[in-house]
Design a protein around this motif. Structure first.
Motif, PDB file in Angstrom:
ATOM      1  N   GLU A 282       0.825  -1.220   0.000  1.00 21.97           N
ATOM      2  CA  GLU A 282       0.000   0.000   0.000  1.00 21.97           C
ATOM      3  C   GLU A 282       0.850   1.256   0.000  1.00 21.97           C
ATOM      4  OE1 GLU A 282      -2.330  -3.308   1.918  1.00 21.97           O
ATOM      5  OE2 GLU A 282      -0.304  -2.493   2.145  1.00 21.97           O
ATOM      6  N   PHE A 283       2.097   1.128   0.455  1.00 27.58           N
ATOM      7  CA  PHE A 283       2.964   2.302   0.577  1.00 27.58           C
ATOM      8  C   PHE A 283       3.986   2.331  -0.564  1.00 27.58           C
ATOM      9  CE2 PHE A 283       1.634   1.241   4.959  1.00 27.58           C
ATOM     10  CZ  PHE A 283       0.895   2.391   5.208  1.00 27.58           C
ATOM     11  N   LYS A 284       3.770   3.268  -1.472  1.00 26.38           N
ATOM     12  CA  LYS A 284       4.675   3.465  -2.612  1.00 26.38           C
ATOM     13  C   LYS A 284       4.942   4.955  -2.729  1.00 26.38           C
ATOM     14  CE  LYS A 284       6.882   1.956  -6.315  1.00 26.38           C
ATOM     15  NZ  LYS A 284       7.702   3.175  -6.427  1.00 26.38           N
ATOM     16  N   ARG A 364      -3.741   7.758   2.617  1.00 21.37           N
ATOM     17  CA  ARG A 364      -3.090   8.900   1.957  1.00 21.37           C
ATOM     18  C   ARG A 364      -2.239   9.690   2.955  1.00 21.37           C
ATOM     19  NH1 ARG A 364      -8.171   9.876  -0.538  1.00 21.37           N
ATOM     20  NH2 ARG A 364      -8.502  11.633   0.895  1.00 21.37           N
ATOM     21  N   LYS A 365      -2.806   9.919   4.127  1.00 22.38           N
ATOM     22  CA  LYS A 365      -2.090  10.673   5.151  1.00 22.38           C
ATOM     23  C   LYS A 365      -0.815   9.951   5.588  1.00 22.38           C
ATOM     24  CE  LYS A 365      -2.595  12.336   9.928  1.00 22.38           C
ATOM     25  NZ  LYS A 365      -3.489  12.396  11.112  1.00 22.38           N
ATOM     26  N   MET A 366      -0.921   8.637   5.813  1.00 19.91           N
ATOM     27  CA  MET A 366       0.233   7.881   6.279  1.00 19.91           C
ATOM     28  C   MET A 366       1.289   7.726   5.187  1.00 19.91           C
ATOM     29  SD  MET A 366      -0.459   7.598   9.339  1.00 19.91           S
ATOM     30  CE  MET A 366       1.080   6.797   9.719  1.00 19.91           C
ATOM     31  N   THR A 367       0.865   7.613   3.941  1.00 20.39           N
ATOM     32  CA  THR A 367       1.830   7.526   2.843  1.00 20.39           C
ATOM     33  C   THR A 367       2.666   8.806   2.774  1.00 20.39           C
ATOM     34  OG1 THR A 367       0.376   6.055   1.577  1.00 20.39           O
ATOM     35  CG2 THR A 367       2.103   7.213   0.354  1.00 20.39           C
ATOM     36  N   LYS A 368       2.007   9.940   2.897  1.00 18.92           N
ATOM     37  CA  LYS A 368       2.722  11.227   2.898  1.00 18.92           C
ATOM     38  C   LYS A 368       3.674  11.311   4.091  1.00 18.92           C
ATOM     39  CE  LYS A 368       1.798  16.237   2.653  1.00 18.92           C
ATOM     40  NZ  LYS A 368       2.587  16.645   3.809  1.00 18.92           N
ATOM     41  N   VAL A 373       9.303  10.808   6.470  1.00 19.99           N
ATOM     42  CA  VAL A 373      10.195  10.169   7.447  1.00 19.99           C
ATOM     43  C   VAL A 373      11.304   9.413   6.727  1.00 19.99           C
ATOM     44  CG1 VAL A 373      10.347   8.443   9.285  1.00 19.99           C
ATOM     45  CG2 VAL A 373       8.404  10.002   9.210  1.00 19.99           C
ATOM     46  N   ARG A 374      10.928   8.664   5.704  1.00 19.21           N
ATOM     47  CA  ARG A 374      11.912   7.889   4.946  1.00 19.21           C
ATOM     48  C   ARG A 374      12.961   8.809   4.327  1.00 19.21           C
ATOM     49  NH1 ARG A 374      11.596   7.780  -0.155  1.00 19.21           N
ATOM     50  NH2 ARG A 374      12.967   6.471  -1.401  1.00 19.21           N
ATOM     51  N   SER A 375      12.517   9.898   3.723  1.00 23.20           N
ATOM     52  CA  SER A 375      13.443  10.844   3.087  1.00 23.20           C
ATOM     53  C   SER A 375      14.388  11.451   4.116  1.00 23.20           C
ATOM     54  CB  SER A 375      12.642  11.940   2.388  1.00 23.20           C
ATOM     55  OG  SER A 375      13.497  12.901   1.834  1.00 23.20           O
ATOM     56  N   CYS A 376      13.839  11.812   5.269  1.00 23.56           N
ATOM     57  CA  CYS A 376      14.658  12.384   6.341  1.00 23.56           C
ATOM     58  C   CYS A 376      15.686  11.375   6.847  1.00 23.56           C
ATOM     59  CB  CYS A 376      13.747  12.856   7.472  1.00 23.56           C
ATOM     60  SG  CYS A 376      14.623  13.559   8.893  1.00 23.56           S
ATOM     61  N   ILE A 446      16.328  -1.290   7.946  1.00 21.04           N
ATOM     62  CA  ILE A 446      15.969  -0.027   8.588  1.00 21.04           C
ATOM     63  C   ILE A 446      14.462   0.210   8.412  1.00 21.04           C
ATOM     64  CG2 ILE A 446      16.352   2.463   8.662  1.00 21.04           C
ATOM     65  CD1 ILE A 446      18.794   0.895   9.506  1.00 21.04           C
ATOM     66  N   GLY A 447      13.724   0.098   9.510  1.00 21.71           N
ATOM     67  CA  GLY A 447      12.288   0.381   9.478  1.00 21.71           C
ATOM     68  C   GLY A 447      12.026   1.815   9.895  1.00 21.71           C
ATOM     69  N   PHE A 448      10.955   2.411   9.352  1.00 22.52           N
ATOM     70  CA  PHE A 448      10.695   3.819   9.654  1.00 22.52           C
ATOM     71  C   PHE A 448       9.225   4.106   9.966  1.00 22.52           C
ATOM     72  CE2 PHE A 448      11.045   3.117   5.059  1.00 22.52           C
ATOM     73  CZ  PHE A 448       9.823   3.567   4.584  1.00 22.52           C
ATOM     74  N   ALA A 449       8.459   3.066  10.331  1.00 25.45           N
ATOM     75  CA  ALA A 449       7.036   3.270  10.622  1.00 25.45           C
ATOM     76  C   ALA A 449       6.794   3.729  12.054  1.00 25.45           C
ATOM     77  CB  ALA A 449       6.255   1.989  10.352  1.00 25.45           C
TER      78      ALA A 449
END
Length: 470
Positions: A282-284, A364-368, A373-376, A446-449
């Motif tokens: 679901e997360f892309k 949608r909110k969590m994907t954003k 977080v991933r980018s950071c 590396i998890g980021f959730a």
């Protein structure tokens, strides 16, 4: 009959104490079979309690079979065989099995398994739950369909067609609490002694489940495109478990050429199937979703598995699989009376959550959020650890892989992680044999959730200590 009441004891009614002491006298053979008990009024006067207390105690003993009654005569001790007690059996609980309450966690988590519950829209979920009482009150008082409520399966079918391209009817969907539970059900509808193939490295829980059932599980290595189909063709496996949309744990997204190879492998024999575990697709990020393998399956050879535990909360255990029609017929024959494993209220609440649009809004909110977080995290890893690591920056899912030029062994890294209070997992956890570990560098998932943005610099600093500092 000696009964002594402790009237200072709180939390227990007098009749319960009377019942307990008479029961113990019977079990100790101090009150013989067919002995008449004192009349209720007489015993009440002896113990200075109400007649109701004695009546309640006698009725409880009667209900459990310790005494019997003869109308207008009284209550008598039932004839009960004495327990055979083995003197070699210890009543002490083994120390090695005793658990201690877990102290509050102070670590920073880079785990792929955890998620940040504070980000879940609990009020919206509870609002949907309240609506269930209005819309489905009759259904809550009944046993749910063995495959899950039809209305939920219908909404899941529409959801996964829209988001993953999965083509199915609601009747093909089976809902369960866990993907492991689904795999166990699947094993039971397959021909006797099926042979499986699993990715290595891969999801260890599936592998261990197959081994527990004494099922042959071949280990298939990976390459840059995912599972090695050429290696798979050399095996006698009938089923393969694969994660094509975001290989677990390496994160590889299987390209179309390899997907066609895998589907062709399955089509060449009637008893071959692919179990597509689409656990966090679901997360892309950055680009559109990659369609599921099942969406390209023209020969009905893919068993699609998905879960809501990644998009909602790990504590909301709802998974599902989509069975090809041939296997659905076998499933219906095998499990006509199976009780649905998931709480019915949770299932109808999930249905309302999807139907009301809250699920899509939350996704949608969590994907954003996860993309930020991933980018950071990638930026901070590059800034602090630089050329000491290589990041496999696959823009999908809830984890990615880094390759660390560390002199430490995997065991030493795990020890250092505990010392520095950072939760992180290495490739060792997912290597089903030593082969994937025979590399010069160390691979870390590396998890980021779970982690907060503000904690990322400190988490990366600790990870650097874990991997490199003396």
């Amino acid at each position: 009959m000696l009964i002594q009441l402790d009237r200072t004891q709180k939390g227990r009614f007098l009749y319960q104490e009377i019942y307990r002491q008479i029961k113990q006298l019977i079990l100790n053979n101090e009150l013989r079979a067919n002995t008449k008990l004192p009349p209720k009024r007489e015993l009440a006067q002896m113990l200075d309690v109400s007649t109701n207390s004695i009546a309640n105690a006698y009725e409880q003993l009667l209900a459990e079979g310790y005494i019997y009654t003869i109308e207008r005569v009284g209550y008598f001790i039932e004839e009960i065989e004495q327990f055979d007690i083995n003197p070699n059996v210890t009543t002490a609980f083994p120390t090695h099995l005793r658990e201690q309450p877990e102290p509050p966690k102070t670590w920073l988590s880079l785990s792929h398994m955890n998620s940040n519950a504070r980000l879940f829209p609990m009020r919206k979920w509870l609002s949907c739950e309240a609506k269930v009482y209005d819309r489905y009150i009759e259904e809550l008082g009944e046993m749910a369909h063995t495959q899950g409520p039809y209305v939920l399966r219908k909404n899941i079918a529409e959801l996964i067609y829209a988001t993953r391209g999965v083509k199915c009817e609601p009747e093909q969907i089976v809902v369960h609490a866990t993907s492991q539970g689904l795999l166990e059900r699947l094993i039971r509808i397959l021909p006797e002694n099926p042979s499986f193939a699993v990715e290595n490295p891969g999801y260890a829980r599936y592998y261990q489940l197959l081994k527990r059932h004494h099922i042959q599980a071949h280990l298939v290595p990976l390459d840059d495109a995912g599972i090695d189909v050429h290696h798979l063709e050399q095996l006698d496996a009938q089923l393969v478990i694969a994660t094509p949309s975001h290989q677990f744990p390496t994160g590889t997204i299987m390209p179309i050429s390899r997907r066609v190879e895998l589907l062709n492998w399955a089509s060449r024999q009637e008893d071959r199937y692919i179990i597509e575990d689409d656990y966090d697709s679901e997360f892309k990020y950055e680009t559109n979703h990659v369609p599921s393998l099942q969406s390209m399956d023209y020969n009905h050879k893919v068993i699609y598995m998905g879960t809501f535990s990644k998009t909602l909360l790990p504590g909301i255990r709802v998974s599902y699989m989509v069975l090809p029609v041939k296997l659905l017929e076998s499933y219906r024959e095998m499990f006509p009376l199976e009780i649905q494993a998931v709480n019915t209220l949770v299932l109808y609440t999930l249905n309302e959550f999807i139907e009301s649009g809250q699920y899509e809004k939350h996704l949608r909110k969590m994907t954003k959020h996860f993309e930020e977080v991933r980018s950071c995290l990638v930026t901070e890893l590059t800034k602090q650890l630089g050329d000491q690591i290589i990041i496999s920056d696959v823009p999908a899912g809830l984890h990615f892989l880094i390759e660390a030029k560390s002199a430490r062994s995997y065991d030493e890294i795990e020890q250092q992680a505990a010392k520095h209070n950072v939760e992180v997992y290495t490739l060792k956890r997912f290597s089903l044999n030593p082969y994937p570990l025979i590399r010069e560098n160390r691979f870390i998932i590396i998890g980021f959730a779970y982690i907060d943005m503000k904690d990322i610099p400190e988490a990366v600093r600790r990870l650097g200590c874990v991997l490199f500092d003396e």
